[in-house]
Design a protein around this motif. Structure first.
Motif, PDB file in Angstrom:
ATOM      1  N   THR A 118       0.847  -1.192  -0.027  1.00 18.80           N
ATOM      2  CA  THR A 118      -0.081  -0.154   0.058  1.00 18.80           C
ATOM      3  C   THR A 118       0.916   1.343  -0.107  1.00 18.80           C
ATOM      4  N   HIS A 119       2.109   1.114   0.104  1.00 17.94           N
ATOM      5  CA  HIS A 119       3.029   2.444   0.424  1.00 17.94           C
ATOM      6  C   HIS A 119       4.054   2.281  -0.780  1.00 17.94           C
ATOM      7  N   THR A 120       3.611   1.919  -2.002  1.00 19.73           N
ATOM      8  CA  THR A 120       4.537   1.969  -3.033  1.00 19.73           C
ATOM      9  C   THR A 120       3.607   2.582  -4.296  1.00 19.73           C
ATOM     10  N   LEU A 121       4.311   3.178  -5.385  1.00 25.59           N
ATOM     11  CA  LEU A 121       3.702   3.866  -6.296  1.00 25.59           C
ATOM     12  C   LEU A 121       4.178   2.767  -7.609  1.00 25.59           C
ATOM     13  N   LEU A 122       4.829   1.951  -7.256  1.00 22.07           N
ATOM     14  CA  LEU A 122       5.193   0.988  -8.424  1.00 22.07           C
ATOM     15  C   LEU A 122       4.114   0.167  -8.582  1.00 22.07           C
ATOM     16  N   GLU A 123       3.838  -0.245 -10.017  1.00 25.04           N
ATOM     17  CA  GLU A 123       2.827  -1.276 -10.698  1.00 25.04           C
ATOM     18  C   GLU A 123       3.158  -2.648  -9.589  1.00 25.04           C
ATOM     19  N   ASN A 124       2.182  -3.234  -8.921  1.00 23.21           N
ATOM     20  CA  ASN A 124       2.660  -4.170  -7.860  1.00 23.21           C
ATOM     21  C   ASN A 124       1.267  -5.119  -7.913  1.00 23.21           C
ATOM     22  N   GLN A 125       1.894  -6.485  -7.261  1.00 25.58           N
ATOM     23  CA  GLN A 125       0.728  -7.426  -7.197  1.00 25.58           C
ATOM     24  C   GLN A 125       1.247  -8.465  -6.137  1.00 25.58           C
ATOM     25  N   GLN A 126       0.363  -8.839  -5.196  1.00 22.99           N
ATOM     26  CA  GLN A 126       0.795  -9.850  -4.121  1.00 22.99           C
ATOM     27  C   GLN A 126       0.956 -11.016  -4.975  1.00 22.99           C
ATOM     28  N   THR A 127       2.148 -11.997  -4.601  1.00 23.17           N
ATOM     29  CA  THR A 127       2.473 -13.101  -5.134  1.00 23.17           C
ATOM     30  C   THR A 127       1.915 -14.180  -4.652  1.00 23.17           C
ATOM     31  N   THR A 128       1.316 -15.109  -5.498  1.00 22.90           N
ATOM     32  CA  THR A 128       0.670 -16.509  -5.154  1.00 22.90           C
ATOM     33  C   THR A 128       1.766 -17.632  -5.697  1.00 22.90           C
ATOM     34  N   LYS A 129       1.260 -18.848  -5.345  1.00 20.74           N
ATOM     35  CA  LYS A 129       1.869 -19.848  -5.853  1.00 20.74           C
ATOM     36  C   LYS A 129       1.627 -20.121  -7.204  1.00 20.74           C
ATOM     37  N   ASP A 130       0.898 -19.566  -7.798  1.00 22.50           N
ATOM     38  CA  ASP A 130       0.709 -19.657  -9.335  1.00 22.50           C
ATOM     39  C   ASP A 130       1.431 -18.736 -10.033  1.00 22.50           C
ATOM     40  N   ASP A 131       2.324 -17.941  -9.608  1.00 19.35           N
ATOM     41  CA  ASP A 131       2.993 -16.769 -10.509  1.00 19.35           C
ATOM     42  C   ASP A 131       4.454 -17.399 -10.751  1.00 19.35           C
ATOM     43  N   LYS A 132       4.788 -17.501 -12.055  1.00 18.82           N
ATOM     44  CA  LYS A 132       6.204 -17.948 -12.467  1.00 18.82           C
ATOM     45  C   LYS A 132       6.846 -17.261 -13.334  1.00 18.82           C
ATOM     46  N   TRP A 133       8.180 -17.398 -13.568  1.00 20.22           N
ATOM     47  CA  TRP A 133       8.901 -16.417 -14.689  1.00 20.22           C
ATOM     48  C   TRP A 133       9.660 -17.510 -15.467  1.00 20.22           C
ATOM     49  N   ILE A 134       9.449 -17.862 -16.864  1.00 18.74           N
ATOM     50  CA  ILE A 134       9.996 -18.750 -17.417  1.00 18.74           C
ATOM     51  C   ILE A 134      11.296 -18.537 -17.700  1.00 18.74           C
ATOM     52  N   ASP A 135      12.179 -19.803 -17.537  1.00 20.31           N
ATOM     53  CA  ASP A 135      13.484 -19.680 -18.175  1.00 20.31           C
ATOM     54  C   ASP A 135      14.013 -20.702 -19.090  1.00 20.31           C
ATOM     55  N   ASP A 136      12.899 -21.340 -19.259  1.00 25.10           N
ATOM     56  CA  ASP A 136      13.104 -22.609 -20.560  1.00 25.10           C
ATOM     57  C   ASP A 136      13.383 -21.577 -21.784  1.00 25.10           C
ATOM     58  N   ILE A 137      14.524 -21.961 -22.410  1.00 24.45           N
ATOM     59  CA  ILE A 137      15.009 -21.184 -23.751  1.00 24.45           C
ATOM     60  C   ILE A 137      14.055 -21.525 -25.118  1.00 24.45           C
ATOM     61  N   ASN A 138      13.419 -22.919 -24.662  1.00 23.69           N
ATOM     62  CA  ASN A 138      12.696 -23.246 -25.987  1.00 23.69           C
ATOM     63  C   ASN A 138      11.216 -23.108 -25.662  1.00 23.69           C
ATOM     64  N   SER A 139      10.783 -22.554 -24.888  1.00 23.46           N
ATOM     65  CA  SER A 139       9.469 -22.063 -24.474  1.00 23.46           C
ATOM     66  C   SER A 139       9.103 -20.901 -25.147  1.00 23.46           C
ATOM     67  N   ALA A 140       7.711 -20.621 -25.662  1.00 27.26           N
ATOM     68  CA  ALA A 140       7.574 -19.349 -26.518  1.00 27.26           C
ATOM     69  C   ALA A 140       7.314 -18.333 -25.272  1.00 27.26           C
ATOM     70  N   ASP A 141       7.193 -18.551 -23.965  1.00 25.52           N
ATOM     71  CA  ASP A 141       7.041 -17.807 -22.796  1.00 25.52           C
ATOM     72  C   ASP A 141       8.471 -17.547 -22.130  1.00 25.52           C
ATOM     73  N   TYR A 142       9.442 -17.673 -22.890  1.00 22.97           N
ATOM     74  CA  TYR A 142      10.781 -17.376 -22.445  1.00 22.97           C
ATOM     75  C   TYR A 142      10.878 -16.062 -21.811  1.00 22.97           C
ATOM     76  N   ASN A 143      11.486 -15.828 -20.486  1.00 24.64           N
ATOM     77  CA  ASN A 143      11.665 -14.451 -20.024  1.00 24.64           C
ATOM     78  C   ASN A 143      10.278 -13.782 -19.859  1.00 24.64           C
ATOM     79  N   LYS A 144       9.097 -14.465 -19.721  1.00 30.04           N
ATOM     80  CA  LYS A 144       7.811 -13.835 -19.506  1.00 30.04           C
ATOM     81  C   LYS A 144       7.309 -14.341 -18.053  1.00 30.04           C
TER      82      LYS A 144
END
Length: 236
Positions: A118-144
């Motif tokens: 509540t004390h930030t101006l940054l775009e933000n969201q509360q993290t859940t167990k479903d949140d991921k960042w893809i590092d598989d270089i063969n994935s269409a979602d790489y680095n997303k």
């Protein structure tokens, strides 16, 4: 053997002077880095400067600067930050899994946090167990960022069993465009233990991270410049 009061005062005086000189030198380096690279920082009003003295070192100097009347002033005095275990990659040389942090100037993006912010101006969201960042270089979602199920063979969970990603700001490295194999999941997050090296991110202690989270403002185009001191002084 007990020290006399006078001797103790002298020791403290010289220690204080040495600390002040060292601090001033670190700040001077940060200001010099910003000045040398000013053509690429024209629209940036909040800047995190992260540099090391030896390319391969994972211990770095962190200084936060803000622009006042077209001049940089110090927002956060020098503190220690951890980067990739193998130091900084040279500009454009970062690759997936090399254990190095990228060199360059990058925008600071979205904040993921274990707690609702509540004390930030940054775009933000509360993290859940479903949140991921893809590092598989063969994935269409790489680095997303992906929420929910994924076909990627490897990814970073953004909700960990420790507090490293309690505050996790995306460093917009290799995001637009995304180049396969050039590195992924580069974040600005918490340092937990010593030694505080990372897999390629930038990490600082929580007390300082909270200050940054409360200060950073998307309207000020917050960015980070990071790399070896000699490389950054040569200009990016």
């Amino acid at each position: 053997m007990k020290l006399s009061n006078n001797l103790l005062i002298i020791i403290l005086f010289f220690a204080s002077n040495l600390y002040s000189q060292t601090n001033n030198s670190k700040i001077g380096n940060a200001l010099l880095i910003a000045e040398i690279n000013k053509n690429k920082l024209e629209n940036v009003n909040q800047l995190l400067v992260v540099y090391n003295y030896k390319q391969e070192n994972f211990t770095t100097v962190f200084v936060a600067l803000e622009k006042k009347e077209n001049h940089w002033v110090v927002k956060q005095n020098p503190i220690e930050a951890g980067i990739g275990k193998k130091g900084f990659a040279l500009p454009q040389n970062k690759i997936e899994g090399d254990g190095k942090s990228p060199t360059g100037i990058f925008k600071l993006g979205k904040l993921f946090s274990y707690e609702k912010q509540t004390h930030t101006l940054l775009e933000n969201q509360q993290t859940t167990k479903d949140d991921k960042w893809i590092d598989d270089i063969n994935s269409a979602d790489y680095n997303k960022y992906v929420n929910g199920a994924t076909n990627a063979k490897s990814f970073e969970n953004l909700l960990l069993k420790n507090d490293a990603y309690k505050y996790c700001i995306v460093i917009e490295y290799n995001t637009n465009p995304v180049i396969k194999g050039k590195g992924s999941a580069i974040f600005f997050h918490l340092a937990l233990n010593e030694p505080n090296y990372t897999a390629g991110c930038v990490a600082i202690k929580e007390e300082f991270m909270k200050l940054m989270v409360n200060w950073l403002d998307p309207k000020q185009n917050p960015s980070i410049i990071m790399g070896n001191l000699d490389v950054l002084k040569a200009g990016l």
